[in-house]
Design an enzyme around this catalytic site. Structure first.
Site: not given
Length: 457
Positions: A223, A235, A309
């Site tokens: 990743k 965030k 992901r």
């Protein structure tokens, strides 16, 4: 070769290692200078403690007693190196090997790209039982990973990460290619493109191949989210402070690939890194969007901050087409894994019990432990999509690391032996050989397992 490891030195000071238990028995028999100095300095043989014994005539250091753990590991040796004054040393323990040399070398690591750091040179004569080739390969791979993770995102975007991979490929004489920007759509990597398209720094898939095509296929996937704002699900500022390390999985896999090539292991190696920056702009992907993945699965976006992901899904789908003997990915994927096992232990998920045990055993043997977590099929319903095949975040706060691993597993259907490491890639506090900052979490465990499986005894 690490600068702190040297072939020989006429001035090397002998270092004798002792455990706390051994020293307790020995201390009662010691007399004179040794006993006096040990008592005065509180030396009890604890790991990392050193007692420098001077020459009776010159007063200069003549030998050293150093505390070490009952089962000596590399961090014990790192602690010894960190406690000694600058100079040349040699271990009297004839059994000392790779752990001693690597720990000693890693103690010298400092990230000094932006700040001058005075380093004392505490050098060690190579232990006779240490493999100079293996120690150097692992040291260089770990340093590479740490340096990449420590570098701020302003200087380590997708392009810079690709250049680092290109450099590794050049040194290892490997094939190297990248798919960049809109070419990702043309070549069917839609989720990598979707996550990275909002940034002015173009997303890319980095692809490195090395080794004899006749050898067993080993594929590593990392990743490479070079900075993660969270996307439109932004965030908070505190959550962004360490997001330069969100490409930690890619850095670890790149360092591992470099070590494998340096050791010339008999594998057909492939390294895939999905390198993106998850940013905010008018064309950012949105909560509620549905993406069609490379594999053909439709993915409902429940949260744009669950982006890792997504990029891994496309990369894993490509890796799976070749049905490698072992397929391993590494990612700084979930906070849930850190809650479960803390910063030092990567959460390990595997589809093959034998593979999982090999990785666990290797980690314990080299002092780089992993912790296996369950791919519990019963939690698959948590990420069932409402309008698509699957959701990237699901509808429950439970089992966050497990559901992320189950999501990734959806993209691996042909490969029997697949493992996923959910890691932190960061030292939240300074310890000997492990300064505050980036860490190549799991790299030594993975290397040891790979070397044992494929050769280079």
């Amino acid at each position: 070769m690490p600068a702190t490891l040297i072939a020989k030195s006429t001035a090397a000071i002998p270092v004798e290692t002792v455990t706390a238990k051994a020293w307790t028995a020995r201390a009662a028999k010691e007399k004179g200078l040794v006993a006096g100095l040990a008592e005065a300095q509180g030396f009890k043989g604890k790991p990392g403690q050193v007692l420098v014994l001077p020459d009776a005539k010159s007063g200069k250091p003549a030998r050293v007693l150093a505390g070490i753990s009952d089962t000596p590991d590399l961090w014990s040796y790192a602690a010894i190196a960190g406690a000694l004054p600058a100079g040349d040393y040699k271990l009297t323990d004839t059994k000392a090997g790779d752990a001693a040399a690597l720990g000693w070398a890693l103690n010298a690591y400092r990230f000094d790209r932006y700040k001058k750091i005075d380093k004392k040179l505490v050098r060690l004569v190579w232990p006779a039982k240490a493999s100079q080739q293996r120690v150097t390969a692992l040291h260089d791979g770990i340093v590479l990973a740490r340096d990449l993770i420590n570098t701020p995102a302003g200087d380590m975007g997708p392009a810079e990460l690709a250049e680092a991979a290109r450099g590794v490929a050049l040194v290892g004489n490997a094939e190297f290619s990248t798919i960049i920007g809109d070419d990702l759509l043309e070549q069917n990597y839609p989720m990598i493109h979707a996550v990275g398209r909002a940034s002015v720094r173009l997303p890319r898939l980095i692809d490195l191949r090395w080794g004899n095509p006749k050898h067993p296929k080993l594929t590593l996937v990392g990743k490479g989210v070079c900075f993660d704002t969270g996307g439109l699900d932004l965030k908070p500022s505190a959550g962004m402070l360490l997001m330069k390390k969100d490409m930690g999985g890619a850095a670890v896999m790149l360092g591992l690939a470099a070590a494998i090539m340096a050791m010339k292991l008999p594998v057909r190696l492939r390294l895939l890194i999905a390198a993106v920056e998850n940013s905010v702009s008018g064309n950012a992907f949105r909560p509620g969007d549905v993406l069609t993945s490379r594999k053909g699965l439709t993915v409902e976006i429940g949260n744009t901050d669950a982006e890792g992901r997504l990029v891994l899904g496309d990369a894993l789908a490509e890796a799976d087409t070749e049905k490698p003997d072992w397929l391993i990915d590494a990612a700084t994927l979930t906070g849930a894994a850190r809650v479960a096992v803390g910063p030092d232990l990567p959460a390990l998920y595997a589809t093959d019990d034998a593979m999982a045990q090999a990785l666990l055993d290797a980690g314990l043997n080299v002092g780089d432990p992993l912790w296996r977590m369950p791919l519990h099929a019963g939690y698959r319903e948590y990420i069932e999509g409402k309008v698509a095949d699957i959701s990237n975040s699901g509808d429950t706060p439970f089992a966050g690391s497990i559901t992320a691993a189950l999501f990734l597993k959806e993209f691996v259907s042909k490969t029997k032996s697949y493992a996923h490491l959910d890691m932190f890639a960061w030292n939240p506090r300074s310890r000997a050989g492990r300064p505050l900052g980036a860490e190549a979490t799991g790299l030594r465990a993975l290397y040891a397992a790979i070397e044992k499986r494929y050769g280079k005894k």
